[in-house]
Design an enzyme around this catalytic site. Structure first.
Site, short mmCIF file in Angstrom:
data_model
loop_
_atom_site.label_atom_id
_atom_site.label_comp_id
_atom_site.label_asym_id
_atom_site.label_seq_id
_atom_site.Cartn_x
_atom_site.Cartn_y
_atom_site.Cartn_z
CG HIS A 1 -1.95 -1.15 1.11
ND1 HIS A 1 -2.63 -1.61 2.21
CD2 HIS A 1 -2.33 -1.92 0.07
CE1 HIS A 1 -3.41 -2.63 1.84
NE2 HIS A 1 -3.25 -2.83 0.56
CB THR B 1 -3.65 -8.03 8.94
OG1 THR B 1 -4.59 -7.41 8.07
CG2 THR B 1 -3.50 -9.51 8.60
C1 BV8 Z 1 -8.84 -2.09 -5.08
C2 BV8 Z 1 -3.08 2.88 2.50
C3 BV8 Z 1 -9.58 -2.19 -7.29
C4 BV8 Z 1 -3.70 4.21 2.74
C5 BV8 Z 1 -4.83 1.16 2.64
C6 BV8 Z 1 -13.31 -7.60 -2.24
C7 BV8 Z 1 -14.26 -7.69 -1.26
C8 BV8 Z 1 -14.67 -6.52 -0.58
C9 BV8 Z 1 -14.11 -5.26 -0.86
C10 BV8 Z 1 -13.17 -5.18 -1.83
C11 BV8 Z 1 -12.78 -6.34 -2.53
N1 BV8 Z 1 -11.85 -5.96 -3.42
C12 BV8 Z 1 -11.63 -4.61 -3.31
C13 BV8 Z 1 -12.43 -4.12 -2.35
C14 BV8 Z 1 -12.49 -2.74 -1.95
C15 BV8 Z 1 -11.39 -2.35 -0.93
C16 BV8 Z 1 -11.56 -3.14 0.34
O1 BV8 Z 1 -10.92 -4.14 0.56
N2 BV8 Z 1 -12.45 -2.63 1.21
C17 BV8 Z 1 -12.64 -3.27 2.53
C18 BV8 Z 1 -12.69 -2.17 3.57
C19 BV8 Z 1 -13.89 -4.09 2.55
N3 BV8 Z 1 -10.06 -2.57 -1.48
C20 BV8 Z 1 -9.54 -1.55 -2.24
O2 BV8 Z 1 -10.11 -0.52 -2.48
C21 BV8 Z 1 -8.15 -1.81 -2.81
N4 BV8 Z 1 -8.12 -1.42 -4.18
O3 BV8 Z 1 -9.50 -3.06 -4.81
O4 BV8 Z 1 -8.76 -1.54 -6.32
C22 BV8 Z 1 -9.17 -1.66 -8.54
C23 BV8 Z 1 -8.63 -2.54 -9.42
C24 BV8 Z 1 -8.30 -2.05 -10.68
C25 BV8 Z 1 -8.53 -0.70 -10.98
C26 BV8 Z 1 -9.03 0.16 -10.03
C27 BV8 Z 1 -9.34 -0.32 -8.77
C28 BV8 Z 1 -7.09 -0.92 -2.10
C29 BV8 Z 1 -6.96 -1.29 -0.69
C30 BV8 Z 1 -5.82 -0.46 -0.04
C31 BV8 Z 1 -6.33 0.73 0.72
N5 BV8 Z 1 -5.23 1.42 1.42
N6 BV8 Z 1 -3.79 1.81 3.24
C32 BV8 Z 1 -3.38 4.76 4.10
O5 BV8 Z 1 -2.83 4.04 4.94
O6 BV8 Z 1 -3.68 5.93 4.31
S1 BV8 Z 1 -5.66 -0.07 3.52
C33 BV8 Z 1 -5.22 0.15 5.18
O7 BV8 Z 1 -6.26 -0.45 5.90
C34 BV8 Z 1 -3.96 -0.54 5.64
O8 BV8 Z 1 -2.93 -0.45 4.71
C35 BV8 Z 1 -4.47 -1.97 5.83
O9 BV8 Z 1 -4.47 -2.65 4.63
C36 BV8 Z 1 -5.90 -1.75 6.24
C37 BV8 Z 1 -6.01 -1.85 7.72
O10 BV8 Z 1 -6.03 -3.18 8.01
P1 BV8 Z 1 -5.01 -3.78 9.11
O11 BV8 Z 1 -3.61 -3.39 8.74
O12 BV8 Z 1 -5.36 -5.18 9.25
O13 BV8 Z 1 -5.36 -2.93 10.43
P2 BV8 Z 1 -6.66 -3.04 11.35
O14 BV8 Z 1 -6.60 -1.90 12.27
O15 BV8 Z 1 -7.88 -3.26 10.52
O16 BV8 Z 1 -6.43 -4.41 12.17
C38 BV8 Z 1 -5.34 -4.53 13.03
C39 BV8 Z 1 -5.42 -5.95 13.61
O17 BV8 Z 1 -4.28 -6.12 14.45
C40 BV8 Z 1 -6.66 -6.18 14.48
O18 BV8 Z 1 -7.23 -7.45 14.14
C41 BV8 Z 1 -6.10 -6.20 15.91
O19 BV8 Z 1 -6.77 -7.15 16.72
C42 BV8 Z 1 -4.69 -6.69 15.68
N7 BV8 Z 1 -3.71 -6.23 16.68
C43 BV8 Z 1 -3.69 -5.05 17.36
N8 BV8 Z 1 -2.57 -4.99 18.15
C44 BV8 Z 1 -1.89 -6.16 17.93
C45 BV8 Z 1 -2.61 -6.94 16.99
N9 BV8 Z 1 -2.22 -8.15 16.58
C46 BV8 Z 1 -1.03 -8.62 17.10
N10 BV8 Z 1 -0.27 -7.91 17.98
C47 BV8 Z 1 -0.66 -6.70 18.43
N11 BV8 Z 1 0.09 -6.04 19.31
#
Ligand code: BV8
Length: 250
Positions: free
Chosen positions: A124, A196
């Site tokens: 990303h 994640t």
């Molecule tokens: C795209 C950069 C298409 C920006 C980020 C299929 C199904 C459904 C939806 C979609 C799909 N395909 C595409 C989509 C749409 C979308 C998507 O996935 N939406 C989701 C919300 C449903 N995806 C996109 O839009 C992607 N692009 O599909 O383009 C396309 C193709 C061709 C032409 C045009 C378009 C792009 C996705 C990337 C977005 N950018 N980041 C920025 O940072 O500002 S995503 C961003 O959020 C992060 O990079 C990361 O990926 C995500 C956050 O997730 P996590 O890192 O997992 O963090 P989170 O807080 O959620 O969880 C943390 C976990 O850690 C928790 O479970 C917690 O319990 C745990 N934890 C906490 N502390 C600890 C721990 N674990 C261990 N130890 C600890 N100490």
């Protein structure tokens, strides 16, 4: 720590890692939590009541680039004060053992880079890199800019159009090379997903890809995720404690 006999699970994971020719690890915000970087969906993920998914989009930038730069400025100031933790250090050491281990991250904080990770795949992008929002010919390739604080609205040094963070926003395609490297990493003996929530695609689809290609799959996360029931082995616990524990068993 995993209640149902955590030691046995860590021993099983270590045994698989010892026997693996190729290991791939996908990381998320949870790996940087112990360094003080707010996760996306955890406490602190919200900024001024905005959900990251609503801000990290091309539309939000087009609507109000100054607001976006305030958000990214806040995140950069927060991250600038953070150091890699034990989870980053273990993965960096694994990555330096030749090309048997590939680290793929969703994080844009570059703490894996700071830890010295070799061959890192940044799916990303990086919050420390900028590109031209107008995609001018010379400004399309990202440039590094670690200024903290940032100007109110940074500009492209080539065409003076607004600059944007060189990160992948929701609705935007990932860089082909990074996506190909991540898909290639699913051809492995052990695929480990760490810190994640496994909801953002295409990153969240990689563990299933690896499973279909015959890899032993495992998850280390502080709470259950959609991947927990899919993987061969799930360890619930903080990455900064679990990864050093596994590493000691190698
Ligand atoms: C795209 C950069 C298409 C920006 C980020 C299929 C199904 C459904 C939806 C979609 C799909 N395909 C595409 C989509 C749409 C979308 C998507 O996935 N939406 C989701 C919300 C449903 N995806 C996109 O839009 C992607 N692009 O599909 O383009 C396309 C193709 C061709 C032409 C045009 C378009 C792009 C996705 C990337 C977005 N950018 N980041 C920025 O940072 O500002 S995503 C961003 O959020 C992060 O990079 C990361 O990926 C995500 C956050 O997730 P996590 O890192 O997992 O963090 P989170 O807080 O959620 O969880 C943390 C976990 O850690 C928790 O479970 C917690 O319990 C745990 N934890 C906490 N502390 C600890 C721990 N674990 C261990 N130890 C600890 N100490």
């Amino acid at each position: 720590m995993d209640r149902a006999n955590p030691g046995a699970r860590l021993a099983q994971l270590a045994e698989r890692l010892r026997g693996a020719r190729r290991v791939s690890v996908l990381t998320g915000a949870g790996v940087s939590a112990a360094s003080g970087v707010p996760t996306f969906r955890g406490a602190g993920g919200l900024w001024r009541s905005y959900r990251p998914e609503d801000l990290a989009t091309p539309d939000a930038f087009a609507r109000d680039p100054v607001l976006l730069w305030e958000w990214y400025g806040w995140r950069r100031e927060t991250i600038a004060g953070c150091k890699p933790n034990a989870a980053h250090d273990v993965l960096a050491r694994w990555s330096q053992r030749g090309d048997a281990t590939t680290i793929v991250t969703q994080n844009v904080d570059d703490l894996h880079v700071k830890a010295g990770t070799a061959g890192l795949v940044r799916l990303h992008g990086s919050i420390w890199e900028l590109s031209c929002a107008a995609r001018c010919a010379s400004g399309v390739a990202p440039w590094r800019d670690e200024r903290v604080p940032m100007p109110r609205l940074p500009r492209c040094p080539h065409c003076a159009a607004p600059a944007r963070p060189a990160v992948v926003w929701f609705g935007e395609a990932l860089d082909d090379r990074d996506l190909r490297a991540a898909l290639d990493a699913t051809a492995c003996d052990v695929f480990l997903t760490v810190g994640t929530s496994s909801v953002v695609y295409p990153a969240a689809g990689l563990v299933d890809q690896a499973r279909r290609r015959g890899a032993f799959t495992a998850e280390i996360n502080a709470e259950a995720t959609p991947a927990t029931t899919l993987v061969d082995l799930a360890v619930q616990g903080p990455a900064e404690l679990v990864l050093p524990d596994v590493d000691r068993l190698l």
